[in-house]
Design a protein around this motif. Structure first.
Motif, PDB file in Angstrom:
ATOM      1  N   GLN A 129      -5.234  -2.030   8.556  1.00 39.09           N
ATOM      2  CA  GLN A 129      -4.721  -2.799   7.420  1.00 39.09           C
ATOM      3  C   GLN A 129      -4.952  -4.296   7.640  1.00 39.09           C
ATOM      4  O   GLN A 129      -5.400  -4.995   6.725  1.00 39.09           O
ATOM      5  CB  GLN A 129      -3.231  -2.524   7.217  1.00 39.09           C
ATOM      6  CG  GLN A 129      -2.664  -3.335   6.057  1.00 39.09           C
ATOM      7  CD  GLN A 129      -1.194  -3.036   5.815  1.00 39.09           C
ATOM      8  OE1 GLN A 129      -0.704  -1.965   6.155  1.00 39.09           O
ATOM      9  NE2 GLN A 129      -0.499  -3.976   5.218  1.00 39.09           N
ATOM     10  N   GLU A 137      -3.096   2.521   9.017  1.00 35.79           N
ATOM     11  CA  GLU A 137      -2.700   2.088  10.357  1.00 35.79           C
ATOM     12  C   GLU A 137      -2.629   0.565  10.350  1.00 35.79           C
ATOM     13  O   GLU A 137      -3.530  -0.078   9.799  1.00 35.79           O
ATOM     14  CB  GLU A 137      -3.806   2.445  11.361  1.00 35.79           C
ATOM     15  CG  GLU A 137      -4.102   3.897  11.471  1.00 35.79           C
ATOM     16  CD  GLU A 137      -3.546   4.445  12.770  1.00 35.79           C
ATOM     17  OE1 GLU A 137      -3.684   3.749  13.803  1.00 35.79           O
ATOM     18  OE2 GLU A 137      -2.946   5.524  12.723  1.00 35.79           O
ATOM     19  N   LEU A 182       0.807  -1.232   0.000  1.00 33.56           N
ATOM     20  CA  LEU A 182       0.000   0.000   0.000  1.00 33.56           C
ATOM     21  C   LEU A 182       0.838   1.279   0.000  1.00 33.56           C
ATOM     22  O   LEU A 182       0.371   2.329  -0.422  1.00 33.56           O
ATOM     23  CB  LEU A 182      -0.976   0.003   1.188  1.00 33.56           C
ATOM     24  CG  LEU A 182      -2.130  -1.004   1.107  1.00 33.56           C
ATOM     25  CD1 LEU A 182      -3.000  -0.900   2.364  1.00 33.56           C
ATOM     26  CD2 LEU A 182      -2.989  -0.771  -0.136  1.00 33.56           C
ATOM     27  N   GLY A 183       2.080   1.174   0.457  1.00 37.76           N
ATOM     28  CA  GLY A 183       2.943   2.359   0.479  1.00 37.76           C
ATOM     29  C   GLY A 183       3.244   2.862  -0.925  1.00 37.76           C
ATOM     30  O   GLY A 183       3.435   4.064  -1.135  1.00 37.76           O
ATOM     31  N   ALA A 184       3.283   1.958  -1.880  1.00 38.63           N
ATOM     32  CA  ALA A 184       3.501   2.328  -3.284  1.00 38.63           C
ATOM     33  C   ALA A 184       2.406   1.660  -4.101  1.00 38.63           C
ATOM     34  O   ALA A 184       2.601   0.638  -4.740  1.00 38.63           O
ATOM     35  CB  ALA A 184       4.872   1.868  -3.747  1.00 38.63           C
ATOM     36  N   HIS A 185       1.190   2.238  -4.001  1.00 32.58           N
ATOM     37  CA  HIS A 185      -0.025   1.654  -4.561  1.00 32.58           C
ATOM     38  C   HIS A 185      -0.371   2.367  -5.873  1.00 32.58           C
ATOM     39  O   HIS A 185      -0.936   3.449  -5.864  1.00 32.58           O
ATOM     40  CB  HIS A 185      -1.140   1.811  -3.525  1.00 32.58           C
ATOM     41  CG  HIS A 185      -2.479   1.303  -3.929  1.00 32.58           C
ATOM     42  ND1 HIS A 185      -2.814  -0.023  -3.927  1.00 32.58           N
ATOM     43  CD2 HIS A 185      -3.606   1.959  -4.333  1.00 32.58           C
ATOM     44  CE1 HIS A 185      -4.075  -0.160  -4.302  1.00 32.58           C
ATOM     45  NE2 HIS A 185      -4.584   1.016  -4.561  1.00 32.58           N
ATOM     46  N   ASP A 212       0.404   6.777  -2.315  1.00 27.31           N
ATOM     47  CA  ASP A 212       0.602   6.188  -0.990  1.00 27.31           C
ATOM     48  C   ASP A 212      -0.773   5.942  -0.380  1.00 27.31           C
ATOM     49  O   ASP A 212      -1.505   6.884  -0.105  1.00 27.31           O
ATOM     50  CB  ASP A 212       1.415   7.151  -0.112  1.00 27.31           C
ATOM     51  CG  ASP A 212       1.717   6.566   1.265  1.00 27.31           C
ATOM     52  OD1 ASP A 212       1.183   5.483   1.597  1.00 27.31           O
ATOM     53  OD2 ASP A 212       2.483   7.200   2.013  1.00 27.31           O
ATOM     54  N   SER A 259      -1.158   3.839   2.340  1.00 26.47           N
ATOM     55  CA  SER A 259      -0.887   3.065   3.562  1.00 26.47           C
ATOM     56  C   SER A 259      -1.872   3.385   4.674  1.00 26.47           C
ATOM     57  O   SER A 259      -2.463   4.463   4.727  1.00 26.47           O
ATOM     58  CB  SER A 259       0.558   3.260   4.019  1.00 26.47           C
ATOM     59  OG  SER A 259       0.917   4.606   3.968  1.00 26.47           O
TER      60      SER A 259
END
Ligand code: HEC
Ligand code: HEC
Length: 165
Positions: free
Chosen positions: A84, A80, A69-72, A76, A78
């Motif tokens: 998640q 909690e 999710l950080g590089a979706h 971003d 992302s």
């Protein structure tokens, strides 16, 4: 009447009622209406695009999406860790079974899966996804009027610029 016979008859009636309900539900699913009954999912994963039905990707694909999710897809997304985990568990529990891998890697997109490409071959061939109102095949709601509610039934399809047959 014999109370045991009576109880058996009642049990049989309930079994029939349950079977009828199950059938009604599967008929519904066959009509491509999917349940999106997770509030966190709808809120967190339905803000930038429609909340895609979990049934439309298999568990390994959801795991890959939720693990990145950080590089979706260039953004971003992302969350909690607790949220998640909740969403990931719900997606995997409700995931579909149709295979979605290419060259040994899980596909991240519903719109890249073989069944999707087949179902949308006319729109793909005619570049309908590039229509200014559509922009992307990932923009399900541009053509499926019930997409927000998880409804992809044929009745709710309206393709901007007209359907190609
Ligand atoms: C900050 C915005 C944003 C959030 C929040 C977000 N996404 Fe996305 N997502 C995108 C973008 C941008 C794309 C690529 C869309 C495109 O290609 O037109 C995408 C695409 C996708 C796709 C592939 C769609 C397809 O079939 O082509 C999936 C699956 C997906 N997201 C799942 C999720 C999930 C699960 C969450 C919640 C954990 C989530 N998204 C939250 C922005 C977001
Ligand atoms: C450019 C328009 C367009 C976009 C964008 C689009 N679809 Fe479709 N979709 C269609 C059309 C047209 C059909 C075929 C309907 C028919 O004739 O049964 C279809 C069929 C489907 C079906 C099968 C329905 C049935 O009754 O057989 C599903 C499921 C579906 N789409 C899901 C999606 C999802 C999920 C997305 C987004 C990731 C999406 N579609 C994006 C136009 C689109």
């Amino acid at each position: 009447m014999n109370p045991i016979r009576n109880a058996l008859r009642l049990a049989a009636m309930y079994a029939i009622a349950a079977a009828t309900t199950a059938h009604a539900f599967s008929a519904h699913a066959g009509d491509h209406a999917y349940r999106l009954d997770n509030a966190a999912y709808r809120q967190e994963c339905g803000s930038c695009h429609v909340a895609y039905p979990p049934q439309l990707l298999p568990a390994p694909s959801w795991r890959a999406v939720m693990g990145g999710l950080g590089a979706h897809f260039g953004v971003d997304a992302s969350l909690e860790p607790a949220v998640q985990r909740e969403i990931a568990a719900w997606l995997e529990a409700n995931a579909g079974r149709r295979d979605a891998a290419a060259a040994g890697k899980s596909l991240l997109r519903v719109s890249s899966t073989p069944w999707f490409r087949k179902e949308h071959r006319r729109e793909i061939a005619s570049d309908k996804a590039l229509h200014p109102e559509v922009k992307s095949l990932a923009n399900c709601g541009a053509c499926h009027q019930g997409a927000e509610q998880g409804n992809y039934s044929e009745r709710g399809v309206r393709v901007p610029g007209g359907r190609t047959r």
